[in-house]
Design a protein around this motif. Structure first.
Motif, mmCIF file in Angstrom:
data_model
loop_
_atom_site.group_PDB
_atom_site.id
_atom_site.type_symbol
_atom_site.label_atom_id
_atom_site.label_comp_id
_atom_site.label_asym_id
_atom_site.label_seq_id
_atom_site.Cartn_x
_atom_site.Cartn_y
_atom_site.Cartn_z
ATOM 1 N N ASP A 1 -1.271 -11.908 13.674
ATOM 2 C CA ASP A 1 -0.825 -11.714 15.061
ATOM 3 C C ASP A 1 -1.993 -11.453 16.002
ATOM 4 O O ASP A 1 -2.711 -10.472 15.861
ATOM 5 C CB ASP A 1 0.147 -10.532 15.151
ATOM 6 C CG ASP A 1 1.477 -10.825 14.476
ATOM 7 O OD1 ASP A 1 1.765 -12.008 14.205
ATOM 8 O OD2 ASP A 1 2.228 -9.873 14.225
ATOM 9 N N HIS B 1 1.161 -11.792 20.682
ATOM 10 C CA HIS B 1 2.322 -11.161 20.049
ATOM 11 C C HIS B 1 2.709 -9.842 20.710
ATOM 12 O O HIS B 1 3.812 -9.347 20.497
ATOM 13 C CB HIS B 1 2.083 -10.988 18.543
ATOM 14 C CG HIS B 1 2.126 -12.286 17.815
ATOM 15 N ND1 HIS B 1 3.282 -12.818 17.308
ATOM 16 C CD2 HIS B 1 1.148 -13.185 17.539
ATOM 17 C CE1 HIS B 1 3.019 -13.972 16.740
ATOM 18 N NE2 HIS B 1 1.723 -14.221 16.868
ATOM 19 N N ARG C 1 2.828 -8.745 8.210
ATOM 20 C CA ARG C 1 2.163 -9.004 9.488
ATOM 21 C C ARG C 1 0.859 -8.227 9.544
ATOM 22 O O ARG C 1 0.813 -7.052 9.194
ATOM 23 C CB ARG C 1 3.042 -8.572 10.656
ATOM 24 C CG ARG C 1 4.181 -9.503 10.915
ATOM 25 C CD ARG C 1 4.899 -9.171 12.230
ATOM 26 N NE ARG C 1 5.849 -10.210 12.519
ATOM 27 C CZ ARG C 1 5.550 -11.359 13.120
ATOM 28 N NH1 ARG C 1 4.334 -11.575 13.543
ATOM 29 N NH2 ARG C 1 6.469 -12.275 13.312
ATOM 30 N N THR D 1 -2.636 -7.783 12.251
ATOM 31 C CA THR D 1 -3.253 -8.159 13.514
ATOM 32 C C THR D 1 -4.527 -8.946 13.204
ATOM 33 O O THR D 1 -5.114 -8.799 12.123
ATOM 34 C CB THR D 1 -3.614 -6.930 14.370
ATOM 35 O OG1 THR D 1 -4.626 -6.178 13.695
ATOM 36 C CG2 THR D 1 -2.389 -6.064 14.649
ATOM 37 N N ASN D 2 -4.915 -9.769 14.154
ATOM 38 C CA ASN D 2 -6.182 -10.482 13.987
ATOM 39 C C ASN D 2 -7.322 -9.495 13.770
ATOM 40 O O ASN D 2 -8.231 -9.745 12.977
ATOM 41 C CB ASN D 2 -6.470 -11.349 15.217
ATOM 42 C CG ASN D 2 -5.632 -12.608 15.240
ATOM 43 O OD1 ASN D 2 -4.934 -12.936 14.293
ATOM 44 N ND2 ASN D 2 -5.702 -13.319 16.348
ATOM 45 N N GLN D 3 -7.244 -8.365 14.456
ATOM 46 C CA GLN D 3 -8.293 -7.344 14.339
ATOM 47 C C GLN D 3 -8.365 -6.803 12.916
ATOM 48 O O GLN D 3 -9.461 -6.610 12.380
ATOM 49 C CB GLN D 3 -8.025 -6.211 15.334
ATOM 50 C CG GLN D 3 -9.238 -5.369 15.630
ATOM 51 C CD GLN D 3 -10.306 -6.173 16.365
ATOM 52 O OE1 GLN D 3 -10.018 -6.838 17.344
ATOM 53 N NE2 GLN D 3 -11.522 -6.119 15.876
#
Length: 124
Positions: A70, A74, A97, A99-101
Motif C-alpha cells: 500500500d 491507499h 497488507r 505499507t510501501n515504507q
C-alpha cells in the motif's frame, strides 16, 4: 476500454519501487518454495450476477494468500480497501497488507510475516 489482461500487464509495468523490491524476493519460488503471481486478477460474481474482478499486487494460489503493498493513495481508499478485503476474505483468501515504507525499510520483517503466514496457514 482495455482488457483485464492488458490492465494487469500495465500494472506490472508501473510497479512502485516497494513492489519491485518485494517481487524480486517472491518470484521464482524463492520464499519457502511457493509460487507467487504478480498483478493477477481474481474474479468475483457480484450479488447482481455481474462478473467483477480485483487485482492484488501478489497472490499465492496454493495458500490462497493475497499480499498488498500500500502506497500513499491507499490513505484515501480505506473504505474501498476494507470492502475489497471483506470480499476476498469471503472467498476464503487471506490478506496481508504492508505499507510501501515497511517494505522499503524492513523487508526482512515483511518476509518473516509472509513466511509465517505460508507455514502456519494464518494471516496476521
Amino acid at each position: 476500454m482495455p482488457s483485464i489482461t492488458q490492465l494487469c500487464r500495465d500494472l506490472r509495468q508501473r510497479q512502485t519501487p516497494a513492489e519491485t523490491k518485494l517481487w524480486a524476493l517472491l518470484r521464482d519460488r524463492q520464499l519457502n518454495g511457493y509460487k507467487f503471481l504478480r498483478q493477477h486478477p481474481i474474479y468475483v460474481r457480484s450479488a447482481l450476477g455481474r462478473c467483477e474482478f480485483y487485482i492484488p499486487d501478489f497472490y499465492c494460489d496454493k495458500k490462497k494468500l493475497v499480499i498488498e503493498a500500500d502506497g500513499p493513495v491507499h490513505l484515501y481508499k480505506k473504505d474501498y480497501d476494507k470492502n475489497r478485503d471483506k470480499v476476498l476474505a469471503d472467498l476464503g483468501l487471506k490478506i496481508l497488507r504492508f505499507t510501501n515504507q515497511e517494505i522499503e525499510d524492513d523487508i526482512e520483517a515483511v518476509l518473516k510475516r509472509i513466511s509465517g503466514s505460508l507455514v502456519n496457514d494464518q494471516a496476521f
